[in-house]
Design a protein around this motif. Structure first.
Motif, PDB file in Angstrom:
ATOM      1  N   ASN A 244      29.114  28.943  11.463  1.00  0.00           N
ATOM      2  CA  ASN A 244      29.337  27.513  11.545  1.00  0.00           C
ATOM      3  C   ASN A 244      28.007  26.764  11.407  1.00  0.00           C
ATOM      4  O   ASN A 244      26.947  27.387  11.273  1.00  0.00           O
ATOM      5  N   GLU A 245      28.056  25.447  11.478  1.00  0.00           N
ATOM      6  CA  GLU A 245      26.851  24.625  11.255  1.00  0.00           C
ATOM      7  C   GLU A 245      25.729  24.975  12.225  1.00  0.00           C
ATOM      8  O   GLU A 245      24.579  25.158  11.823  1.00  0.00           O
ATOM      9  N   SER A 246      26.050  25.072  13.506  1.00  0.00           N
ATOM     10  CA  SER A 246      25.026  25.338  14.519  1.00  0.00           C
ATOM     11  C   SER A 246      24.383  26.704  14.324  1.00  0.00           C
ATOM     12  O   SER A 246      23.156  26.860  14.388  1.00  0.00           O
ATOM     13  N   GLY A 249      22.194  26.622  11.225  1.00  0.00           N
ATOM     14  CA  GLY A 249      20.960  25.866  11.458  1.00  0.00           C
ATOM     15  C   GLY A 249      19.966  26.641  12.291  1.00  0.00           C
ATOM     16  O   GLY A 249      18.760  26.666  11.986  1.00  0.00           O
ATOM     17  N   ASN A 250      20.417  27.280  13.353  1.00  0.00           N
ATOM     18  CA  ASN A 250      19.515  28.045  14.229  1.00  0.00           C
ATOM     19  C   ASN A 250      18.914  29.237  13.488  1.00  0.00           C
ATOM     20  O   ASN A 250      17.731  29.544  13.658  1.00  0.00           O
ATOM     21  N   TYR A 255      13.988  31.474  10.848  1.00  0.00           N
ATOM     22  CA  TYR A 255      13.330  32.062   9.682  1.00  0.00           C
ATOM     23  C   TYR A 255      12.159  31.204   9.213  1.00  0.00           C
ATOM     24  O   TYR A 255      11.063  31.707   8.941  1.00  0.00           O
ATOM     25  N   LEU A 256      12.405  29.865   9.140  1.00  0.00           N
ATOM     26  CA  LEU A 256      11.367  28.970   8.613  1.00  0.00           C
ATOM     27  C   LEU A 256      10.166  28.835   9.552  1.00  0.00           C
ATOM     28  O   LEU A 256       9.069  28.456   9.119  1.00  0.00           O
ATOM     29  N   THR A 257      10.348  29.150  10.834  1.00  0.00           N
ATOM     30  CA  THR A 257       9.250  29.030  11.801  1.00  0.00           C
ATOM     31  C   THR A 257       8.052  29.886  11.408  1.00  0.00           C
ATOM     32  O   THR A 257       6.899  29.511  11.657  1.00  0.00           O
ATOM     33  N   GLY A 278      16.735  17.471   9.662  1.00  0.00           N
ATOM     34  CA  GLY A 278      15.333  17.646  10.054  1.00  0.00           C
ATOM     35  C   GLY A 278      15.154  18.499  11.294  1.00  0.00           C
ATOM     36  O   GLY A 278      14.095  19.100  11.506  1.00  0.00           O
ATOM     37  N   LEU A 279      16.189  18.541  12.134  1.00  0.00           N
ATOM     38  CA  LEU A 279      16.125  19.363  13.355  1.00  0.00           C
ATOM     39  C   LEU A 279      15.872  20.833  13.050  1.00  0.00           C
ATOM     40  O   LEU A 279      15.306  21.566  13.876  1.00  0.00           O
ATOM     41  N   TYR A 280      16.322  21.271  11.883  1.00  0.00           N
ATOM     42  CA  TYR A 280      16.232  22.694  11.535  1.00  0.00           C
ATOM     43  C   TYR A 280      15.030  23.030  10.657  1.00  0.00           C
ATOM     44  O   TYR A 280      14.895  24.159  10.188  1.00  0.00           O
ATOM     45  N   PHE A 281      14.165  22.028  10.412  1.00  0.00           N
ATOM     46  CA  PHE A 281      12.956  22.254   9.622  1.00  0.00           C
ATOM     47  C   PHE A 281      11.759  22.200  10.568  1.00  0.00           C
ATOM     48  O   PHE A 281      11.217  21.129  10.827  1.00  0.00           O
TER      49      PHE A 281
END
Length: 899
Positions: A244-246, A249-250, A255-257, A278-281
């Motif tokens: 799902n979306e959450s 996003g998590n 991964y991007l961290t 933006g929360l997930y970037f």
């Protein structure tokens, strides 16, 4: 557009019920029913307005709602007109006449309510019931289409410098995660530029992972997150369908961290998309970047207030021609050549595109499929608008997305700009006053209406719907322009919704029910009489095509006018009957040869703007002091004294009755003496033409100005032909924290050399014909916010000016005109670090200017006129200075007017 019409009328209805409660008490029930029905209609109109372009059923339904709203407005306004007319006539306030008018009003409103019931019934009967009701009139239009943008890398022209600039922002700079935005009007090539930079080898190698997502107007957050995840390859096929979306996003954020990433978010339309994505970037302080493209500059600033958006500009004439040729002849070949017999036609077609790449590509693609003959190209030239308006994917269809995305209150403001002539400069002061008069600016708490309007203007600029032409010294927009294709869009929408028409489109034998009429220069008419529809509310003229009786013709036929703009018209007089136009809110007679105003002008009690500057008027009737709703008063002449009879009839009248005034420009007279002027505490702009009589009778003037702490601009100048006058004594401006512009033309009792005299936030200072006997720079260089300084004809000024190190820290423009005694201008190192514009004109004794002044890095426009040969030789000998630059600056500077 119908939503705007209904919304503005509902506000008008609410105000009327409040202001005329007694008069409308007998019809209150029917008026409230009308208001309730229209409020329900308004909720459905947001969606319907966007869909009407492609569904004839919806188009008919929307037009019926608009027409019935106009009809209701006409009925109520005509009732108010008739009641006022009777009260001013010989049969004053006769009870049976009032009852007759009220009964007629009730009957008409009842008919309109019946019509509305039928219109709402038709919505269900003919299958228009699928339209959802919007929960808020400020929501984004649901009519959104997810279409991939047109990107033709092979035909990229004129974006090399843009690509270099955006690339530099991505690769260099701070380590924080920055959001770089590319903004501009639809069709300018934002996506093309982003794609070029994204695919650049240096950019690809600089980041660990890359992703491109197309946001558009219609999106789901899960879809966009999935798009990024697919690009960076972190999900299996099974995970894609289950998360799902959450969860998605998590997983992406984790991964991007650990990565230095570049994510492109193409075609952003709302801040909400950034808030949720933006929360997930994450910001791992490793130089990661997000690249946004948007038509709205505000979105880029919202995502990253620290990074200035990159604004795309239109193509130059040469770049436009190059793109046009590449699209038609030998695609991809830089050596494309146009046959000589087609060149003139081709350049006319390109000129109509106004430097917009999308329009050039659309027309170039069309011509590439047609015969390469003059006849074929002439046909395209004759029907350009038609070719650019075919379907939702057409050029105007793409631009219409921006229009449909606007909230209702901006749509009317945008369409109104289409009234002005093609390629004209639109002065924003005038535009804002017209918006106010038309009722487009609604209340926003305690905020001043002009400030709300200025916000609307700024929003149109940020949405790339209008372009800034000039800015004031304080950064405000002074004038703006409209791209030709956006103007075509505005005219098309306006005609479709009966918002306005050009006079040449009106059939004089059966005029249409149009609300606003405009006449442009070059549009001649066959008659000196105006054939205007009786429903007309606004008449705006940019032409001299009518004879002097136009005003008489208008006031006799059209009784419900709100706006009357006759600037530059060849009219010689204003009829007494103009006082019947009680709904008039804007009257402009600027630069007309009229010699007087009738006393009936005092009957225009709803007037907000009265402008008769540049006329031949010498005496102004004292009845103008009865115009309590005036917000802007500008004119020539002296206000007459009130007669004894008028005092008995109306009581004493004076300027202190006009407490709503925001701007005032008049010749000095008894009105500016005493305490009256000091009561205009909302006044922001005061311009006074000083006279010889006022020079001796100015008691109380200085004390009044002291009380006007809301002032933003103050100008005092002498009446033409009266020579140099002594200006009144002025008290210190230490309490005038909003006063940014001060212009004083005339002799001063003494030059104010105390820093405390000047407003603390002064940005622009102009001194003319002043008796400055010492070096003024000693004081003026200490003004902390001064950006613009002009000294003109200060004949007794000292021979030497010295700007010391650290002085004039904010100054951007310095102008020295006709300083006959000045011999030296010394600017020490560290003074005027931000100087961009320098003018020195007709200073015949000047022999020396500081070395290096003309070599300042920031100095963009040195303009030197009528210099002595000695000074030119001196400047030419300065090490590193370019003699050719001096010569050019001396002989090819501005054509200037010192005033």
């Amino acid at each position: 557009m119908a939503e705007s019409t209904v919304t503005f009328f509902l506000q008008k209805l609410t105000d009327l019920l409040s202001q005329e409660a007694f008069l409308l008490s007998r019809v209150e029930e029917q008026v409230k029913l009308l208001s309730s029905e229209l409020e329900w209609m308004r909720l459905f109109l947001k969606d319907a307005d966007a869909k009407r372009r492609y569904d004839p059923r919806i188009k008919l339904w929307v037009s019926q709602i608009r027409d019935v709203t106009y009809e209701a407005e006409d009925v109520i306004d005509r009732f108010m007109f008739e009641m006022n007319h009777q009260q001013q006539g010989s049969l004053k306030c006769l009870k049976f006449l009032k009852l007759r008018f009220v009964h007629k009003l009730e009957s008409r409103i009842r008919e309109i309510n019946t019509k509305i019931e039928k219109i709402m019934a038709n919505k269900s009967r003919y299958g228009v019931e699928t339209l959802p009701a919007a929960s808020s009139s400020n929501e984004v239009v649901p009519q959104k289409e997810k279409r991939a943008p047109i990107v033709e890398e092979v035909n990229v022209v004129g974006i090399q410098e843009d690509a270099k600039s955006v690339k530099q922002k991505l690769l260099n700079g701070e380590m924080r995660r920055a959001v770089v935005s590319i903004v501009g009007m639809g069709g300018l090539g934002k996506t093309t530029l982003a794609k070029k930079v994204y695919n650049d080898n240096d950019v690809q190698q600089c980041f660990d992972c890359h992703a491109w997502i197309y946001v558009s107007q219609e999106y789901t957050i899960r879809e966009l997150l999935l798009g990024v995840a697919v690009c960076v390859r972190i999900l299996s096929e099974e995970e894609r369908s289950k998360m799902n979306e959450s969860e998605l996003g998590n997983r992406l954020r984790d991964y991007l961290t650990t990565k230095k990433y570049l994510i492109v978010m193409d075609d952003m339309w709302s801040n909400e998309a950034w808030d949720r994505l933006g929360l997930y970037f994450p910001d791992s302080v490793n130089g990661s970047r997000v690249l946004i493209t948007s038509r709205n500059k505000e979105i880029g600033l919202y995502a990253d207030p620290q990074t200035i958006p990159h604004e795309l500009s239109f193509l130059t004439e040469e770049e436009s021609w190059e793109l046009f040729l590449k699209k038609i002849f030998l695609a991809g070949n830089a050596n494309a050549v146009c046959p000589r017999e087609l060149e003139e036609l081709g350049k006319k077609i390109v000129a109509n595109c106004g430097g917009l790449p999308l329009a050039i590509v659309v027309l170039g693609g069309l011509l590439s499929r047609k015969e390469k003959t003059p006849l074929s190209w002439q046909k395209v030239l004759d029907s350009l608008t038609w070719h650019l308006n075919q379907g939702p994917d057409s050029c105007l269809g793409v631009l219409a997305l921006s229009y449909n995305d606007m909230p209702y209150y901006l749509k009317s403001c945008f369409l109104y700009c289409g009234l002005f002539p093609e390629d004209s400069k639109i002065w924003t002061d005038k535009l804002i006053r017209l918006w106010l008069a038309e009722g487009f600016i609604q209340r926003r708490g305690e905020e001043i209406a002009e400030d709300v309007a200025e916000d609307h203007l700024q929003e149109l600029v940020h949405r790339s719907m209008i372009q800034v032409a000039d800015r004031d010294v304080d950064g405000r927009v002074m004038s703006c322009r409209m791209h030709d294709l956006l103007r075509d869009l505005a005219i098309s929408e306006a005609k479709d919704s009966k918002f306005f028409e050009g006079y040449e489109s009106i059939d004089s034998t059966s005029p249409v029910s149009v609300r606003r009429l405009t006449i442009h220069r070059g549009k001649k008419t066959n008659s000196e009489h105006l054939h205007a529809p009786r429903s007309l509310r606004s008449f705006i003229c940019f032409s001299e095509c009518f004879q002097k009786n136009i005003l008489r013709s208008l006031h006799r036929r059209v009784k419900l006018l709100t706006v009357l703009d006759l600037e530059d018209m060849p009219i010689n007089s204003v009829p007494e009957g103009i006082g019947e136009l009680i709904h008039l809110k804007y009257l402009c007679l600027r630069e007309t040869p009229i010699k007087s105003l009738p006393s009936s002008i005092g009957h225009l009690t709803n007037l907000q703007t009265l402008d008769f500057q540049g006329t031949l008027i010498e005496i102004i009737p004292s009845t103008i002091w009865k115009l309590h709703h005036l917000r802007h008063l500008h004119g020539d002449g002296v206000v007459s004294s009130q007669s004894v009879i008028d005092k008995c009839r109306n009581g004493p009248l004076s300027v202190d009755h006009l407490t709503n005034l925001q701007s005032l420009g008049l010749r000095a007279g008894s009105w500016c003496c005493g305490e009256g002027l000091g009561k205009l505490i909302e006044l922001r702009e005061l311009t006074i033409e000083w006279t010889e009589i006022a020079q001796t009778k100015n008691q109380g003037f200085s004390e009044s100005v002291k009380k006007l702490t809301a002032l933003q601009s103050l100008s005092l100048y002498p009446t033409l032909g009266e020579g140099m006058l002594t200006l009144p004594h002025l008290m210190p401006f230490s309490d005038h924290t909003y006063l940014y512009h001060l212009g004083l033309s005339g002799r001063l009792e003494r030059f104010p050399d105390e820093i405390e005299f000047y407003p603390p936030n002064l940005i622009c200072l102009e001194l003319q014909d002043s008796n400055v006997q010492q070096d003024p720079m000693v004081t003026l260089e200490k003004l902390p916010n001064l950006r613009f300084l002009r000294l003109l004809r200060c004949s007794s000024m000292s021979k030497k000016m010295v700007c010391t190190s650290g002085g004039f820290q904010q100054l951007e423009t310095l102008q020295l005109w006709y300083l006959n005694e000045l011999e030296e201008l010394i600017v020490e190192e560290g003074a005027m670090p931000d100087l961009k514009d320098l003018v020195i004109s007709t200073c015949p004794k000047m022999k020396r200017v500081s070395h290096g002044l003309l070599q300042r890095k920031n100095l963009q426009h040195p303009r030197l006129y009528d210099l002595s040969p000695e000074l030119i030789d001196e400047l030419s000998r300065i090490e590193g200075e370019d003699p050719e630059r001096i010569r050019l600056a001396t002989t090819h500077g501005w054509r200037h007017t010192a005033s």
